[in-house]
Design an enzyme around this catalytic site. Structure first.
Site, PDB file in Angstrom:
ATOM      1  N   HIS A  70       0.818  -1.217   0.000  1.00  0.00           N
ATOM      2  CA  HIS A  70       0.000   0.000   0.000  1.00  0.00           C
ATOM      3  C   HIS A  70       0.847   1.261   0.000  1.00  0.00           C
ATOM      4  O   HIS A  70       0.419   2.296  -0.501  1.00  0.00           O
ATOM      5  CB  HIS A  70      -0.975  -0.018   1.179  1.00  0.00           C
ATOM      6  CG  HIS A  70      -2.165  -0.878   0.912  1.00  0.00           C
ATOM      7  ND1 HIS A  70      -3.449  -0.401   0.834  1.00  0.00           N
ATOM      8  CD2 HIS A  70      -2.254  -2.209   0.659  1.00  0.00           C
ATOM      9  CE1 HIS A  70      -4.286  -1.392   0.556  1.00  0.00           C
ATOM     10  NE2 HIS A  70      -3.579  -2.501   0.447  1.00  0.00           N
ATOM     11  N   ASP A  78       7.470   5.738  -0.307  1.00  0.00           N
ATOM     12  CA  ASP A  78       7.922   7.022   0.238  1.00  0.00           C
ATOM     13  C   ASP A  78       7.302   7.329   1.591  1.00  0.00           C
ATOM     14  O   ASP A  78       7.356   8.472   2.054  1.00  0.00           O
ATOM     15  CB  ASP A  78       7.575   8.152  -0.752  1.00  0.00           C
ATOM     16  CG  ASP A  78       6.063   8.274  -0.951  1.00  0.00           C
ATOM     17  OD1 ASP A  78       5.317   7.414  -0.433  1.00  0.00           O
ATOM     18  OD2 ASP A  78       5.624   9.233  -1.618  1.00  0.00           O
ATOM     19  N   SER A  80       4.303   7.761   2.299  1.00  0.00           N
ATOM     20  CA  SER A  80       3.162   8.696   2.220  1.00  0.00           C
ATOM     21  C   SER A  80       1.929   8.131   2.926  1.00  0.00           C
ATOM     22  O   SER A  80       1.101   8.884   3.435  1.00  0.00           O
ATOM     23  CB  SER A  80       2.831   9.044   0.765  1.00  0.00           C
ATOM     24  OG  SER A  80       2.576   7.881   0.016  1.00  0.00           O
ATOM     25  N   GLU A  91      -3.708  10.559   2.554  1.00  0.00           N
ATOM     26  CA  GLU A  91      -3.820   9.369   1.694  1.00  0.00           C
ATOM     27  C   GLU A  91      -4.454   8.190   2.434  1.00  0.00           C
ATOM     28  O   GLU A  91      -5.282   7.464   1.893  1.00  0.00           O
ATOM     29  CB  GLU A  91      -2.412   9.007   1.206  1.00  0.00           C
ATOM     30  CG  GLU A  91      -2.400   7.839   0.261  1.00  0.00           C
ATOM     31  CD  GLU A  91      -1.001   7.243   0.144  1.00  0.00           C
ATOM     32  OE1 GLU A  91      -0.025   7.993  -0.020  1.00  0.00           O
ATOM     33  OE2 GLU A  91      -0.912   6.006   0.212  1.00  0.00           O
ATOM     34  N   PRO A 164      -4.772  -1.150  -6.842  1.00  0.00           N
ATOM     35  CA  PRO A 164      -5.562  -2.275  -7.342  1.00  0.00           C
ATOM     36  C   PRO A 164      -6.708  -2.601  -6.386  1.00  0.00           C
ATOM     37  O   PRO A 164      -6.605  -2.367  -5.183  1.00  0.00           O
ATOM     38  CB  PRO A 164      -4.541  -3.423  -7.371  1.00  0.00           C
ATOM     39  CG  PRO A 164      -3.212  -2.760  -7.489  1.00  0.00           C
ATOM     40  CD  PRO A 164      -3.341  -1.475  -6.726  1.00  0.00           C
ATOM     41  N   HIS A 194      -0.709 -13.405  -0.233  1.00  0.00           N
ATOM     42  CA  HIS A 194      -1.957 -13.831   0.410  1.00  0.00           C
ATOM     43  C   HIS A 194      -1.871 -15.256   0.941  1.00  0.00           C
ATOM     44  O   HIS A 194      -2.866 -15.790   1.418  1.00  0.00           O
ATOM     45  CB  HIS A 194      -3.136 -13.657  -0.561  1.00  0.00           C
ATOM     46  CG  HIS A 194      -3.387 -12.228  -0.935  1.00  0.00           C
ATOM     47  ND1 HIS A 194      -3.990 -11.843  -2.112  1.00  0.00           N
ATOM     48  CD2 HIS A 194      -3.087 -11.067  -0.276  1.00  0.00           C
ATOM     49  CE1 HIS A 194      -4.065 -10.518  -2.153  1.00  0.00           C
ATOM     50  NE2 HIS A 194      -3.520 -10.021  -1.062  1.00  0.00           N
ATOM     51  N   SER A 251      -4.546 -22.799   5.038  1.00  0.00           N
ATOM     52  CA  SER A 251      -3.100 -22.656   5.250  1.00  0.00           C
ATOM     53  C   SER A 251      -2.748 -21.220   5.623  1.00  0.00           C
ATOM     54  O   SER A 251      -1.721 -20.696   5.243  1.00  0.00           O
ATOM     55  CB  SER A 251      -2.377 -23.071   3.960  1.00  0.00           C
ATOM     56  OG  SER A 251      -1.002 -22.859   4.044  1.00  0.00           O
ATOM     57  N   ASP A 256       3.604 -20.495   2.321  1.00  0.00           N
ATOM     58  CA  ASP A 256       3.884 -21.659   1.457  1.00  0.00           C
ATOM     59  C   ASP A 256       3.230 -21.470   0.084  1.00  0.00           C
ATOM     60  O   ASP A 256       2.692 -20.394  -0.206  1.00  0.00           O
ATOM     61  CB  ASP A 256       3.396 -22.954   2.130  1.00  0.00           C
ATOM     62  CG  ASP A 256       1.897 -22.926   2.414  1.00  0.00           C
ATOM     63  OD1 ASP A 256       1.203 -22.032   1.876  1.00  0.00           O
ATOM     64  OD2 ASP A 256       1.410 -23.780   3.165  1.00  0.00           O
TER      65      ASP A 256
HETATM   66  C1  HEM Z   1      -3.110  -7.539  -6.726  1.00  0.00           C
HETATM   67  C2  HEM Z   1      -3.765  -6.661  -6.037  1.00  0.00           C
HETATM   68  C3  HEM Z   1      -4.167  -6.860  -4.608  1.00  0.00           C
HETATM   69  C4  HEM Z   1      -5.406  -6.720  -4.096  1.00  0.00           C
HETATM   70  C5  HEM Z   1      -6.656  -6.320  -4.851  1.00  0.00           C
HETATM   71  C6  HEM Z   1      -5.336  -7.030  -2.685  1.00  0.00           C
HETATM   72  C7  HEM Z   1      -6.391  -6.991  -1.823  1.00  0.00           C
HETATM   73  C8  HEM Z   1      -6.344  -7.371  -0.488  1.00  0.00           C
HETATM   74  C9  HEM Z   1      -7.458  -7.365   0.409  1.00  0.00           C
HETATM   75  C10 HEM Z   1      -8.863  -6.933   0.076  1.00  0.00           C
HETATM   76  C11 HEM Z   1      -7.026  -7.811   1.608  1.00  0.00           C
HETATM   77  C12 HEM Z   1      -7.834  -7.943   2.911  1.00  0.00           C
HETATM   78  C13 HEM Z   1      -7.628  -6.694   3.749  1.00  0.00           C
HETATM   79  C14 HEM Z   1      -8.330  -6.731   5.077  1.00  0.00           C
HETATM   80  O1  HEM Z   1      -9.494  -7.133   5.152  1.00  0.00           O
HETATM   81  O2  HEM Z   1      -7.696  -6.346   6.100  1.00  0.00           O
HETATM   82  C15 HEM Z   1      -5.640  -8.095   1.480  1.00  0.00           C
HETATM   83  C16 HEM Z   1      -4.856  -8.578   2.476  1.00  0.00           C
HETATM   84  C17 HEM Z   1      -3.519  -8.793   2.359  1.00  0.00           C
HETATM   85  N1  HEM Z   1      -2.731  -8.441   1.285  1.00  0.00           N
HETATM   86 FE1  HEM Z   1      -3.384  -7.973  -0.557  1.00  0.00          FE
HETATM   87  N2  HEM Z   1      -4.051  -7.343  -2.373  1.00  0.00           N
HETATM   88  C18 HEM Z   1      -3.289  -7.259  -3.513  1.00  0.00           C
HETATM   89  C19 HEM Z   1      -1.929  -7.403  -3.591  1.00  0.00           C
HETATM   90  C20 HEM Z   1      -1.114  -7.600  -2.518  1.00  0.00           C
HETATM   91  C21 HEM Z   1       0.315  -7.500  -2.556  1.00  0.00           C
HETATM   92  C22 HEM Z   1       1.129  -7.091  -3.781  1.00  0.00           C
HETATM   93  C23 HEM Z   1       0.769  -7.782  -1.304  1.00  0.00           C
HETATM   94  C24 HEM Z   1       2.180  -7.800  -0.786  1.00  0.00           C
HETATM   95  C25 HEM Z   1       3.183  -8.288  -1.452  1.00  0.00           C
HETATM   96  C26 HEM Z   1      -0.383  -8.106  -0.497  1.00  0.00           C
HETATM   97  C27 HEM Z   1      -0.330  -8.529   0.793  1.00  0.00           C
HETATM   98  C28 HEM Z   1      -1.451  -8.777   1.585  1.00  0.00           C
HETATM   99  C29 HEM Z   1      -1.405  -9.416   2.890  1.00  0.00           C
HETATM  100  C30 HEM Z   1      -0.184 -10.020   3.558  1.00  0.00           C
HETATM  101  C31 HEM Z   1      -2.698  -9.413   3.371  1.00  0.00           C
HETATM  102  C32 HEM Z   1      -3.214  -9.910   4.727  1.00  0.00           C
HETATM  103  C33 HEM Z   1      -3.338  -8.722   5.657  1.00  0.00           C
HETATM  104  C34 HEM Z   1      -3.850  -9.066   7.034  1.00  0.00           C
HETATM  105  O3  HEM Z   1      -3.992 -10.229   7.384  1.00  0.00           O
HETATM  106  O4  HEM Z   1      -4.090  -8.090   7.797  1.00  0.00           O
HETATM  107  N3  HEM Z   1      -1.508  -7.945  -1.252  1.00  0.00           N
HETATM  108  N4  HEM Z   1      -5.237  -7.825   0.184  1.00  0.00           N
END
Ligand code: HEM
Length: 335
Positions: A70, A78, A80, A91, A164, A194, A251, A256
């Site tokens: 983010h 940066d 931000s 932001e 995204p 994820h 998982s 993994d």
């Molecule tokens: C491709 C576009 C992506 C979308 C649309 C997206 C969307 C989301 C959403 C909706 C959540 C749940 C947030 C919540 O309810 O707290 C989430 C969680 C998460 N995202 Fe993504 N994500 C994307 C890419 C990424 C990227 C690039 C990373 C890091 C390399 C990432 C790492 C994570 C992690 C680790 C969680 C779990 C956070 C938690 O358990 O609090 N995501 N993401």
């Protein structure tokens, strides 16, 4: 004369070899070990703060990995996203950052760093170091990250509109990653973060109950297998925004490759993960990491993921040579 020419050639060759070695460790103007002289304990301090945070609340570790995404996808890496205040015009107040956590961990690390090396370590770098440590502490790879970023002097609500979204189709996801210099392979690798963490039901409500269907009707995303759909609906009732469920079915706590198999088998929880199986080029990447044999013969998810994190960490960085940017004293406020 010939001997002299040979020794000049040898000196030039070793000079270019040295340049090549330097290029190998520095990424643009960032450098691995940037604080090794100016604040030798910087990386150890961040690691210890992240370790303590994860010990008292393990859900903070995935949150810190998400925080890097983010920060980096909005105006570059940066810091931000860390700015607070300003009548809800910062932001971080943008809906796209819904559920973002771990900002206090960054503030905590910054306070310790300021006590040891005032004005030296940027908040933007702390975000990157904390995400790197969080990956390792959830069982992912350990890797070096280049540092030397400066913090932005800007934080605008609307800048985060470009992040995204779970509702983005594969073409939009690809183009948003490409706009940040990242490939389709990076899109798949980084989405595979994820493998750890959870989502609030908020992000799948529309996928379960309000998905646009042919003829103007709405219902459930037809690509979700019926058994899994019932499972998701049982966890997230209509209008339930707060219940949390694993992004990597079965998982959640382990870093993994099961997320790839879940995506391949239709068990992606959020729409953007499911979309990765909608275009041949990204399907190929998902498949390449899904097979159990890839653990032994490659491609190697752990190594490739680490490299993709470093690439994401280089988006739009402000460095010493940029006249803009600063090293904040407090991460949530401009100096
Ligand atoms: C491709 C576009 C992506 C979308 C649309 C997206 C969307 C989301 C959403 C909706 C959540 C749940 C947030 C919540 O309810 O707290 C989430 C969680 C998460 N995202 Fe993504 N994500 C994307 C890419 C990424 C990227 C690039 C990373 C890091 C390399 C990432 C790492 C994570 C992690 C680790 C969680 C779990 C956070 C938690 O358990 O609090 N995501 N993401």
């Amino acid at each position: 004369m010939a001997t002299r020419r040979r020794s000049i050639a040898a000196a030039l060759a070793s000079f270019f070899f040295l340049l090549l070695q330097l290029a190998a460790v520095s990424h643009g103007q960032l450098q691995v070990g940037f604080y090794s002289q100016s604040c030798p304990n910087a990386e150890a301090i961040v690691a210890s703060v992240v370790r303590q945070a994860g010990a008292s609340n393990p859900t903070l570790l995935p949150a810190l990995i998400r925080l890097q995404f983010h920060d980096c996808f909005v105006r570059g890496c940066d810091g931000s996203v860390l700015i607070k205040g300003g009548n809800n015009k910062a932001e971080v107040d943008n809906n796209k950052h819904q559920g973002l956590r771990g900002l206090d961990v960054i503030d905590g690390a910054k306070a310790q760093l300021e006590a040891q090396c005032p004005g030296v370590v940027s908040c933007a770098d702390i975000v990157i170091l904390a995400a790197r440590d969080a990956v390792a502490f959830t069982g992912g790879p350990s890797f070096d990250v280049p540092t030397g970023r400066r913090d932005s002097k800007v934080s605008n609500l609307r800048d985060a509109d470009s992040l995204p979204d779970v509702k983005d189709g594969i073409d939009v996801l690809r183009s948003k990653f490409a706009a940040n210099g990242l490939s389709e392979k990076d899109l798949v690798l980084l989405s595979a973060a994820h493998t750890v963490g959870t989502t609030a039901c908020f992000f799948i409500q529309d996928r379960l109950y309000n998905f646009p269907l042919p003829g103007g009707a709405v219902g459930s995303d037809p690509t979700i297998p019926p058994g899994f759909l019932s499972e998701l609906k049982a966890r997230c009732a209509p209008g339930d925004f707060n219940t949390r469920l694993s992004l990597d079915r079965g998982s959640e706590g382990v870093f993994d490759t099961s997320i790839f198999r879940n995506i391949r088998n239709g068990f992606a929880v959020i729409g953007s993960d499911a979309a990765l199986y909608n275009a041949t080029s990204t399907v190929d990447v998902v498949d390449s990491y899904s097979g159990l044999l890839s653990t032994f013969f490659g491609p190697y998810f752990r190594q490739d993921f680490a490299e993709a994190m470093v690439r994401m960490g280089s988006i739009g960085v402000l460095t010493g040579k940029n006249s803009n940017g600063e090293v904040r004293k407090v991460c949530s406020k401009f100096n």
